[in-house]
Design an enzyme around this catalytic site. Structure first.
Site, mmCIF file in Angstrom:
data_model
loop_
_atom_site.group_PDB
_atom_site.id
_atom_site.type_symbol
_atom_site.label_atom_id
_atom_site.label_comp_id
_atom_site.label_asym_id
_atom_site.label_seq_id
_atom_site.Cartn_x
_atom_site.Cartn_y
_atom_site.Cartn_z
ATOM 1 C CE LYS A 36 3.059 6.339 -2.791
ATOM 2 N NZ LYS A 36 3.554 6.354 -1.432
ATOM 3 C CG HIS B 50 -1.387 5.394 -3.701
ATOM 4 N ND1 HIS B 50 -0.904 4.448 -2.829
ATOM 5 C CD2 HIS B 50 -1.036 6.596 -3.178
ATOM 6 C CE1 HIS B 50 -0.321 5.050 -1.807
ATOM 7 N NE2 HIS B 50 -0.374 6.358 -2.000
ATOM 8 C CB SER C 170 -3.355 6.582 -0.634
ATOM 9 O OG SER C 170 -3.210 7.710 0.198
HETATM 10 N N1 PMP Z 1 1.948 11.628 -4.104
HETATM 11 C C1 PMP Z 1 1.078 10.788 -3.543
HETATM 12 C C2 PMP Z 1 -0.342 10.778 -4.020
HETATM 13 C C3 PMP Z 1 1.504 9.904 -2.533
HETATM 14 O O1 PMP Z 1 0.647 9.047 -1.974
HETATM 15 C C4 PMP Z 1 2.858 9.936 -2.128
HETATM 16 C C5 PMP Z 1 3.419 8.981 -1.088
HETATM 17 N N2 PMP Z 1 2.767 8.877 0.086
HETATM 18 C C6 PMP Z 1 3.716 10.855 -2.728
HETATM 19 C C7 PMP Z 1 3.238 11.674 -3.714
HETATM 20 C C8 PMP Z 1 5.147 10.948 -2.317
HETATM 21 O O2 PMP Z 1 5.877 9.963 -2.960
HETATM 22 P P1 PMP Z 1 7.312 9.535 -2.441
HETATM 23 O O3 PMP Z 1 7.083 8.611 -1.284
HETATM 24 O O4 PMP Z 1 7.940 8.898 -3.613
HETATM 25 O O5 PMP Z 1 8.016 10.776 -2.021
#
Ligand code: PMP
Length: 395
Positions: A243, A213, A185
């Protein structure tokens, strides 16, 4: 308050503030859509993960409202006591269909999904090959499992192969897993899944892809694994409902036996109350929308490409992103933060991301265009970037 706690907090908070690493939180006075309101000011929002604009979609709101009327606001228990509503089961069936797998299991967030899934399968007699840029929740999930963590240079397939070979030949580990984000990301680059699968087959590695993502973005919306046509080759397909799906929650999609195991062994499933009815119903609706049409997905890519072309044309370094995520690399940490602040003053909300989230000297303002942005919004944002970029001598 205990004196030691008081001293600890004072010292460390001061330290963070002194280094410019203390997060200042700006509460929104509006939905988290393409335009947001902060402190009474309307801003073009280039910071949310609401890739397809579904967080504010009327069809999802309607589904959530109906679920609240039918089931109430809370699920009332953990999944294994009596917190499994029929719509939780429907959500998991939809997720499996969406991800082209036999089954799926839903969790309360993407973060706790990683905490849950890794430690349910891996233990102190195992090893995990983990890309150095993997998300914090993967890192924490690996630590929780107590398996040996072997850091792999970012997307470096030679390093992965060498470390997989060494781990396998050492005979020290019962199981070895390779774990990666599907899309990274901070830079928007895509994991090299075909090569990872090849190495995994050679050394019998368990494959784990966190596609937070990539889902809704790649593979016509179905994600990075589908993008590469590898649905039957990845053991764990992780996703988030927060997301592109626009709601909250996380999930694992995979073989039936894996999901059966997670249902009896993953601790957040066993010990934390299940997703609310509104979350579940809205997520089901979002997945239905994604499976019925690629319209939002196409719009997202169109907007992403438009923003990238516009920023590049006026002279910004936008890195090597392969997805709509558009970093604007400034370099120096202080300058990056100042740039983001000036953008905000001019009407664009785009957060700065600096060390330690990204390597020193690669500070950037990260832009997350969505399907919901209009061309006018993007043109205005590009014009503001140009003004501030020239003013600060960046372009
Ligand atoms: N895995 C990845 C690769 C993420 O980018 C994120 C969110 N930043 C998460 C897990 C966590 O997801 P959530 O916001 O649903 O807790």
């Amino acid at each position: 308050m205990s004196k030691t706690l008081d001293a600890f907090l004072k010292e460390n908070l001061e330290d963070l503030k002194g280094k410019g690493l203390y997060n200042v939180i700006d509460p929104l006075e509006s939905p988290n859509g393409p335009m947001i309101k902060i402190n009474g000011r309307e801003l073009i929002n280039l910071s949310s993960n609401n890739y397809l604009g579904l967080a504010t979609d009327n069809r999802l709101k309607e589904a959530a409202n109906t679920a609240i009327q039918t089931y109430g606001v809370g699920a009332g228990a953990v999944r294994t006591i009596n917190g499994t509503l029929d719509i939780h089961v429907k959500l998991e069936e939809k997720l499996a269909e969406f991800k082209h797998t036999e089954a799926a299991i839903a969790y309360q967030s993407g973060f706790n999904c990683n905490m849950a899934a890794i430690s349910a399968v891996m233990d102190k007699n195992d090893a995990i090959l983990s890309d150095e840029l993997n998300h914090a929740s993967i890192i924490d999930g690996c630590r929780l499992s107590k398996a040996k963590i072997i850091r792999v240079n970012h997307s470096d397939m030679e390093d992965l192969r060498a470390k997989a070979k060494e781990a396998k030949e050492s005979g020290l580990y019962n199981k070895i897993m390779v774990i990666t984000d599907g899309v990274f990301s901070m830079d928007g680059d895509i994991a090299k899944l075909p090569e990872i699968v090849e190495i995994a087959e050679e050394f019998d590695l368990i494959t784990y892809v966190d596609d937070a993502h990539g889902s809704g973005v790649l593979g016509d919306g179905a994600g990075t694994v589908k993008h590469f046509g590898l649905s039957d080759k990845i053991d764990f397909q992780i996703g988030t409902l927060s997301k592109a799906i626009g709601v909250v929650g996380g999930y694992v999609a995979g073989k039936q036996e894996l999901i059966d195991w997670l249902k009896v062994r993953s601790r957040p499933f066993l010990f934390s109350t299940s997703l609310t009815p509104a979350d579940v119903a809205a997520s089901i609706k979002a997945i239905e929308i994604l499976m019925e049409s690629t319209e939002l997905n196409k719009q997202l890519w169109e907007n992403g490409n438009y923003l990238k072309a516009g920023l590049e044309k006026i002279g910004f370094d936008i890195g090597e992103s392969e997805t709509p995520i558009t970093p604007c690399i400034i370099g120096d940490e202080v300058k990056t933060q100042e740039f983001s602040k000036r953008l905000n003053e001019e009407g664009v909300y785009a957060k700065s991301i600096v060390f330690p989230t990204v390597p020193k000297g690669t500070g950037r303002v990260r832009n997350m265009p969505s399907a919901a942005h209009t061309k006018e919004m993007l043109d205005k944002a590009i014009a503001i970037y140009e003004k501030v970029g020239k003013e600060m001598g960046i372009i």
